[in-house]
Every structure is written in C-alpha cells, then in structure tokens.
Write a protein that holds these residues in place. Structure first.
Motif, PDB file in Angstrom:
ATOM      1  N   ASN A  93      28.805  12.867  57.728  1.00  0.00           N
ATOM      2  CA  ASN A  93      30.038  13.652  57.716  1.00  0.00           C
ATOM      3  C   ASN A  93      30.989  13.300  58.855  1.00  0.00           C
ATOM      4  O   ASN A  93      31.981  13.991  59.059  1.00  0.00           O
ATOM      5  CB  ASN A  93      29.710  15.153  57.790  1.00  0.00           C
ATOM      6  CG  ASN A  93      29.003  15.639  56.531  1.00  0.00           C
ATOM      7  OD1 ASN A  93      29.389  15.276  55.426  1.00  0.00           O
ATOM      8  ND2 ASN A  93      27.968  16.453  56.709  1.00  0.00           N
ATOM      9  N   ALA A  94      30.691  12.253  59.616  1.00  0.00           N
ATOM     10  CA  ALA A  94      31.561  11.849  60.721  1.00  0.00           C
ATOM     11  C   ALA A  94      32.530  10.782  60.218  1.00  0.00           C
ATOM     12  O   ALA A  94      32.101   9.802  59.598  1.00  0.00           O
ATOM     13  CB  ALA A  94      30.732  11.322  61.884  1.00  0.00           C
ATOM     14  N   PRO A  95      33.834  10.938  60.466  1.00  0.00           N
ATOM     15  CA  PRO A  95      34.806   9.956  59.978  1.00  0.00           C
ATOM     16  C   PRO A  95      34.490   8.524  60.392  1.00  0.00           C
ATOM     17  O   PRO A  95      34.714   7.589  59.609  1.00  0.00           O
ATOM     18  CB  PRO A  95      36.126  10.440  60.593  1.00  0.00           C
ATOM     19  CG  PRO A  95      35.949  11.913  60.723  1.00  0.00           C
ATOM     20  CD  PRO A  95      34.499  12.100  61.092  1.00  0.00           C
ATOM     21  N   MET A 126      32.599   7.206  47.535  1.00  0.00           N
ATOM     22  CA  MET A 126      33.093   7.648  48.841  1.00  0.00           C
ATOM     23  C   MET A 126      34.274   8.605  48.764  1.00  0.00           C
ATOM     24  O   MET A 126      34.542   9.328  49.730  1.00  0.00           O
ATOM     25  CB  MET A 126      33.497   6.424  49.674  1.00  0.00           C
ATOM     26  CG  MET A 126      32.393   5.408  49.872  1.00  0.00           C
ATOM     27  SD  MET A 126      30.859   6.099  50.577  1.00  0.00           S
ATOM     28  CE  MET A 126      31.430   6.640  52.187  1.00  0.00           C
ATOM     29  N   LEU A 127      34.992   8.626  47.640  1.00  0.00           N
ATOM     30  CA  LEU A 127      36.190   9.456  47.546  1.00  0.00           C
ATOM     31  C   LEU A 127      35.917  10.944  47.784  1.00  0.00           C
ATOM     32  O   LEU A 127      36.665  11.586  48.550  1.00  0.00           O
ATOM     33  CB  LEU A 127      36.868   9.247  46.182  1.00  0.00           C
ATOM     34  CG  LEU A 127      38.166  10.013  45.943  1.00  0.00           C
ATOM     35  CD1 LEU A 127      39.224   9.619  46.961  1.00  0.00           C
ATOM     36  CD2 LEU A 127      38.686   9.778  44.529  1.00  0.00           C
ATOM     37  N   PRO A 128      34.878  11.530  47.175  1.00  0.00           N
ATOM     38  CA  PRO A 128      34.626  12.960  47.443  1.00  0.00           C
ATOM     39  C   PRO A 128      34.387  13.251  48.921  1.00  0.00           C
ATOM     40  O   PRO A 128      34.798  14.302  49.428  1.00  0.00           O
ATOM     41  CB  PRO A 128      33.372  13.252  46.600  1.00  0.00           C
ATOM     42  CG  PRO A 128      33.367  12.198  45.546  1.00  0.00           C
ATOM     43  CD  PRO A 128      33.925  10.980  46.192  1.00  0.00           C
ATOM     44  N   LEU A 129      33.722  12.323  49.609  1.00  0.00           N
ATOM     45  CA  LEU A 129      33.449  12.507  51.032  1.00  0.00           C
ATOM     46  C   LEU A 129      34.744  12.464  51.839  1.00  0.00           C
ATOM     47  O   LEU A 129      34.963  13.274  52.745  1.00  0.00           O
ATOM     48  CB  LEU A 129      32.480  11.416  51.506  1.00  0.00           C
ATOM     49  CG  LEU A 129      31.789  11.616  52.861  1.00  0.00           C
ATOM     50  CD1 LEU A 129      31.089  12.956  52.928  1.00  0.00           C
ATOM     51  CD2 LEU A 129      30.800  10.486  53.102  1.00  0.00           C
ATOM     52  N   PHE A 130      35.617  11.527  51.524  1.00  0.00           N
ATOM     53  CA  PHE A 130      36.906  11.440  52.211  1.00  0.00           C
ATOM     54  C   PHE A 130      37.721  12.710  51.991  1.00  0.00           C
ATOM     55  O   PHE A 130      38.315  13.253  52.933  1.00  0.00           O
ATOM     56  CB  PHE A 130      37.689  10.219  51.707  1.00  0.00           C
ATOM     57  CG  PHE A 130      37.432   8.958  52.482  1.00  0.00           C
ATOM     58  CD1 PHE A 130      38.365   8.476  53.381  1.00  0.00           C
ATOM     59  CD2 PHE A 130      36.246   8.253  52.313  1.00  0.00           C
ATOM     60  CE1 PHE A 130      38.132   7.312  54.101  1.00  0.00           C
ATOM     61  CE2 PHE A 130      36.010   7.088  53.025  1.00  0.00           C
ATOM     62  CZ  PHE A 130      36.951   6.614  53.926  1.00  0.00           C
ATOM     63  N   ARG A 132      36.637  15.729  51.160  1.00  0.00           N
ATOM     64  CA  ARG A 132      35.990  16.885  51.771  1.00  0.00           C
ATOM     65  C   ARG A 132      36.269  16.961  53.264  1.00  0.00           C
ATOM     66  O   ARG A 132      36.448  18.046  53.823  1.00  0.00           O
ATOM     67  CB  ARG A 132      34.480  16.840  51.523  1.00  0.00           C
ATOM     68  CG  ARG A 132      33.773  18.151  51.880  1.00  0.00           C
ATOM     69  CD  ARG A 132      32.295  18.063  51.593  1.00  0.00           C
ATOM     70  NE  ARG A 132      31.610  17.266  52.599  1.00  0.00           N
ATOM     71  CZ  ARG A 132      30.575  16.476  52.361  1.00  0.00           C
ATOM     72  NH1 ARG A 132      30.136  16.333  51.122  1.00  0.00           N
ATOM     73  NH2 ARG A 132      29.983  15.819  53.327  1.00  0.00           N
ATOM     74  N   LEU A 133      36.336  15.804  53.921  1.00  0.00           N
ATOM     75  CA  LEU A 133      36.576  15.773  55.358  1.00  0.00           C
ATOM     76  C   LEU A 133      38.070  15.766  55.698  1.00  0.00           C
ATOM     77  O   LEU A 133      38.441  15.812  56.868  1.00  0.00           O
ATOM     78  CB  LEU A 133      35.922  14.535  55.972  1.00  0.00           C
ATOM     79  CG  LEU A 133      34.396  14.462  55.878  1.00  0.00           C
ATOM     80  CD1 LEU A 133      33.884  13.157  56.471  1.00  0.00           C
ATOM     81  CD2 LEU A 133      33.756  15.645  56.592  1.00  0.00           C
ATOM     82  N   GLY A 134      38.927  15.704  54.682  1.00  0.00           N
ATOM     83  CA  GLY A 134      40.360  15.670  54.934  1.00  0.00           C
ATOM     84  C   GLY A 134      40.833  14.324  55.426  1.00  0.00           C
ATOM     85  O   GLY A 134      41.875  14.231  56.098  1.00  0.00           O
ATOM     86  N   THR A 218      47.848  26.022  56.556  1.00  0.00           N
ATOM     87  CA  THR A 218      46.581  25.359  56.213  1.00  0.00           C
ATOM     88  C   THR A 218      46.776  23.943  55.753  1.00  0.00           C
ATOM     89  O   THR A 218      45.850  23.310  55.275  1.00  0.00           O
ATOM     90  CB  THR A 218      45.876  26.146  55.085  1.00  0.00           C
ATOM     91  OG1 THR A 218      46.724  26.145  53.951  1.00  0.00           O
ATOM     92  CG2 THR A 218      45.571  27.564  55.523  1.00  0.00           C
ATOM     93  N   ALA A 219      47.994  23.410  55.912  1.00  0.00           N
ATOM     94  CA  ALA A 219      48.271  22.072  55.371  1.00  0.00           C
ATOM     95  C   ALA A 219      47.442  20.997  56.025  1.00  0.00           C
ATOM     96  O   ALA A 219      47.087  20.005  55.404  1.00  0.00           O
ATOM     97  CB  ALA A 219      49.758  21.739  55.526  1.00  0.00           C
ATOM     98  N   GLY A 220      47.118  21.185  57.328  1.00  0.00           N
ATOM     99  CA  GLY A 220      46.390  20.112  58.005  1.00  0.00           C
ATOM    100  C   GLY A 220      44.945  20.437  58.262  1.00  0.00           C
ATOM    101  O   GLY A 220      44.296  19.796  59.078  1.00  0.00           O
ATOM    102  N   SER A 221      44.396  21.511  57.643  1.00  0.00           N
ATOM    103  CA  SER A 221      43.028  21.913  57.917  1.00  0.00           C
ATOM    104  C   SER A 221      42.030  20.924  57.372  1.00  0.00           C
ATOM    105  O   SER A 221      42.292  20.200  56.436  1.00  0.00           O
ATOM    106  CB  SER A 221      42.768  23.288  57.288  1.00  0.00           C
ATOM    107  OG  SER A 221      42.946  23.210  55.900  1.00  0.00           O
ATOM    108  N   VAL A 222      40.867  20.926  58.012  1.00  0.00           N
ATOM    109  CA  VAL A 222      39.797  20.061  57.561  1.00  0.00           C
ATOM    110  C   VAL A 222      39.359  20.493  56.175  1.00  0.00           C
ATOM    111  O   VAL A 222      39.143  21.676  55.907  1.00  0.00           O
ATOM    112  CB  VAL A 222      38.599  20.136  58.528  1.00  0.00           C
ATOM    113  CG1 VAL A 222      37.442  19.305  58.018  1.00  0.00           C
ATOM    114  CG2 VAL A 222      39.030  19.687  59.921  1.00  0.00           C
ATOM    115  N   GLY A 223      39.248  19.556  55.286  1.00  0.00           N
ATOM    116  CA  GLY A 223      38.872  19.849  53.920  1.00  0.00           C
ATOM    117  C   GLY A 223      40.058  19.844  52.975  1.00  0.00           C
ATOM    118  O   GLY A 223      39.897  19.772  51.784  1.00  0.00           O
ATOM    119  N   ALA A 224      41.295  19.928  53.555  1.00  0.00           N
ATOM    120  CA  ALA A 224      42.473  19.838  52.706  1.00  0.00           C
ATOM    121  C   ALA A 224      42.882  18.388  52.566  1.00  0.00           C
ATOM    122  O   ALA A 224      42.767  17.616  53.497  1.00  0.00           O
ATOM    123  CB  ALA A 224      43.623  20.647  53.316  1.00  0.00           C
TER     124      ALA A 224
END
Length: 469
Positions: A93-95, A126-130, A132-134, A218-224
């Motif tokens: 989960n680390a970028p 990999m797309l879902p992971l990207f 999910r992490l924003g 919330t535009a820049g929150s993690v997961g968005a």
C-alpha cells in the motif's frame, strides 16, 4: 532517375503507413512493385529482386512466429502467474513500492514481447491499487510504459526483428551487444519508478493535510481519484479513451482460461524457458531453431494430443501471422530497393547533402533522437522506410549499418513505443489506464527519453555503439 523513384517509393510508403490508409503488407509489397515497373524493370527481374529479399527475412519471420507461439503457450500454462502474484503482493500500500512493483510487473509481463499482452496483464492488476491510494493514473501508465519499453529490445520483439530484416543480421546478434545497456536501462526505470512513487507519496500526504484543514473539502483526500484527466474504467470489457472517444474492446480470449493452466509443470516450463534464453544468448543455435524446438516441446508436454495443440496454435496464430506477413512484405520492399540499385543511388544523393563532418556521428545522432522519432514514425515506417536510407548514407562514409541499427534500437519504438500513437497497443495503454492521450505523452516522453539516453551512454561505454565511427 532511380534515386528519385526510390525516394518517391519511401515517401509513398511512409505516407500510407503514417495515415493508416492501408495495411502495412499492402504498402510494403505493393508500392515497391509499382516503383520497379515505373523504373523500367520487367516481371522476371522483379521476381529475382523479390526472391532475394524474401531470402533475407525468412529466418527472422520464422523466429518471430515460433517465439510468439512459445511464449503464448507459456502464458496459457500459467508460467508467469506466480511472478505476477508476488509482484502485486510486494507492491503493498506504499506509493513507492506500488510504482516499483508496477514497473517490475510490466517488465515480467513483456517477456513475450507483446505490448498488448503486457498492458492487459499490468493495468487491470494495478489500477485498483492506484485508485484506492489516490495515486495518479498518469503515473500508472508511465510506469507500465517504461517497464514495457525497456524490455521491447528483446530479439523476439518487433523492433529488433525489423532491424534484423533490414540489416541482414540475426536478431540475436543485434541484441547481445546491447544487453549491458538494456540492464542499465532496467535499473534506470526502477529508479525512476522509485522517484515517481516518492513524489506521489508526498503529493498524497500534502493533499491529506490540506483536506484536514479545509472543512468539507474532500477533493484531495486519500482514496479519491486525483484530477488526472482520467476516465473511469467500465470493467474489463471496454475502457473508454477520452481523447479519441471510442471504446477499446478487450479480447477476453487472450486471457488464460483455468483449464489451460498447468501448475504441476511450472518448474519444467521455467527451466525450459531459461534454457531457451540461455542458448539464445550464447548463440548455440539460430533463434528460429531454438524457438521452433522450444515451441514443439512446450506443446507436447503441456498440451498433448492433436486437438489441444491445434487450439493453442490457432489461439496465437493471428499475432504471429500478422507480424510474419509484414516481415515478408518488407523483404519484397528491401529486395527491390537493393536489387534494382535504388538504395545505392539514394544513398549517394543523401551523402552529397549530408555534411561530411556529421556522418561519423550518425549512429549517435540516430540513437539520441530515437524516442522523439517514435512520435513521427511507427515501427514499420522507420525500420523499413527510413533505416535503409540511413544505412545507405552511413555506408558512403564507412559507417556500419549494424551500428546504426543498434543505436536506433535504444529508443525508436522500443523505449519510445508507449508514447507512439502510430502503434495499436499505445491506444490500449491509454484506454485501459483511462488517461488523456496528450497528457500521457507529455508525462512519459521526458522519462522515456532519459532512459533511452542513459542506455545510449551505456552502449557507447561498452562499445556497442561507436562514439565516432
């Protein structure tokens, strides 16, 4: 007169290929025949030119056909599945590790030399992971493009096969001297992925801080999903390319089916692949023989029986025959160009126009401009249209055609193919990633060019590409 007809032939072929007016086979075979007739050659003479040209590419075409079948069978049997699974687990989960894992996965998936396969494996994994992490999807397509591009130098890849057809050298002979440069390129790509991951981590952290300060923002929150110009992917069946506005259908038949997997034969298949690649590097036998024997063994062991073997060959025949017919058509073009004497006349004209002081540096110039030239010339257009002229010019000044080809392979449609709108797999990359074409090219082109230049420096240091011929 011959020089003029030759240049008109090359211009016509480039125009047809760049505008997608006709199939590559039509342009590469049809235009030269017409050109030869206009030059005054009769059917008997043209037949001789064509026979000689086909003889020069038949080995490369054969190698490519059996390489596609071999790696296709290995993919069907699940040889690459454990590698893919471990890389995805490593990403976590680390970028930073996500970006490095994406590059490693793309390099592993591109062992079969097929860009479409690489993108179909890597992007959905990999797309879902990207998301999910924003993380930015542009970073995803950049990492995938860099990993696939640096591996596209393999001898069973399209650019090397094309270069081998033009120079008359074996694809393996072109590739082996470039192995150190390719290794350096792979390391460089991993370092770039680490840097991109680190930058993404900082961006996401800053966005999270900004979000916590701004009430209700919330535009820049993690997961968005970040504002990357991405278009949401609608499942596996048809991601939408925002730039071209068309749906790119994914052929599910290209994906391995559970009944085809051979987990009990994993170690046998891995050992067989290592032996084939080791013998290829060592030059023990010709590439076409190695892949022919490898494909036969792989089919007999993994899918015994006529019915199973026929289905596996048919499953991979489309890609194999498309490339093989293109190479054979290129043989027609090269045979007429050389047999008629056009290439000598064209080279003499170009040599007279080229400053004498620049000629010895021609390989270096071609290598340095490989990535940006990928935006102008597709693989067929460059290797079958432009390269013969470059080689002819170089030979006027004592520059080896092999040196020019090896320099070109460090960028033109290798590292540069993920930014080239002139290749079909490019649209699959941006479509699966859901990113805008223009933004993807701008985001990737600088990194791709950097990797190509680093590889060129490594090739110069190791002597694969001369600094001054």
């Amino acid at each position: 007169m011959l020089a003029l007809i030759g240049y008109l032939m090359v211009a016509a072929i480039l125009a047809l290929l760049l505008t997608n007016r006709v199939a590559a086979v039509v342009a590469l075979a049809g235009v030269p025949v017409v050109g030869a007739l206009l030059a005054g050659f009769g059917p008997t003479e043209i037949s001789g030119f064509v026979a000689a040209g086909l003889g020069g590419v038949v080995g490369t075409a054969t190698m490519f056909v059996f390489a596609i079948v071999y790696f296709g069978v290995m993919r069907d049997a699940g040889l690459f599945d454990p590698v893919i699974a471990r890389i995805v687990r490593f990403a976590g989960n680390a970028p930073v590790t996500v970006c490095v894992g994406t590059v490693l996965l793309a390099m592993a998936a591109h062992l079969d030399g097929a860009g479409a396969t690489t993108f179909l494996i890597t992007i959905p994994a990999m797309l879902p992971l990207f998301d999910r992490l924003g993380m930015s999807r542009l970073v995803l397509t950049t990492c995938v493009g860099l990993g696939a591009g640096v591996m596209n130098l393999l001898p069973w890849g399209g650019p090397t096969a094309r270069a081998a057809s033009v120079t008359g050298e074996a694809a393996n002979d072109l590739w082996v001297p470039l192995i150190p440069a390719q290794v350096v390129g792979m390391i460089t790509v991993v370092v770039i992925a680490w840097w991109l991951g680190r930058r993404e981590a900082q961006r996401i952290e800053q966005s999270a801080v900004t979000t916590s300060v701004g009430a209700g923002n919330t535009a820049g929150s993690v997961g968005a999903l970040p504002n990357t110009g991405a278009v949401p992917v609608r499942g596996r069946g048809g991601p939408v390319d925002a730039a071209v506005g068309t749906s790119i259908a994914v052929d599910d038949t290209d994906e391995p089916h559970p009944e085809l997997l051979r987990p009990r034969l994993l170690w046998f298949n891995a050992l067989l692949t290592l032996v084939v690649i080791a013998l290829l590097i060592a030059g023990t036998a010709s590439p076409e023989l190695l892949f022919l024997v490898g494909a036969v063994i792989a089919l007999v062991v993994n899918y015994p029986g006529l019915a199973q073997q026929t289905k596996r060959i048919e499953a991979h025949s489309k890609g194999a025959m498309l490339m093989a017919t293109t190479l054979l058509a290129a043989g027609v073009f090269l045979g007429i160009l050389e047999g008629s004497g056009m290439i000598e006349e064209m080279a003499e004209v170009a040599a007279n126009a080229l400053p004498g002081g620049a000629a010895p540096a021609l390989p270096l110039i071609v290598g340095a401009l490989g990535v940006p030239m990928s935006l102008l010339f597709g693989p067929d257009a460059f290797y079958f249209g432009v390269m013969p002229v470059l080689i002819g010019v170089g030979e006027q000044f004592g520059v080896s055609g092999t040196d020019i080809a090896q320099a070109a392979l460090l960028g033109e449609e290798t590292v540069g193919f993920p930014i080239s709108p002139l290749t079909g797999s490019f649209f699959l990359l941006v479509g699966l990633g859901g990113v805008d074409i223009g933004r993807h090219i701008r985001h990737l082109v600088g990194w791709a060019w950097l990797v190509s230049l680093v590889m060129l420096v490594a090739a110069v240091i190791t002597g694969a590409v001369p600094l001054w011929a």
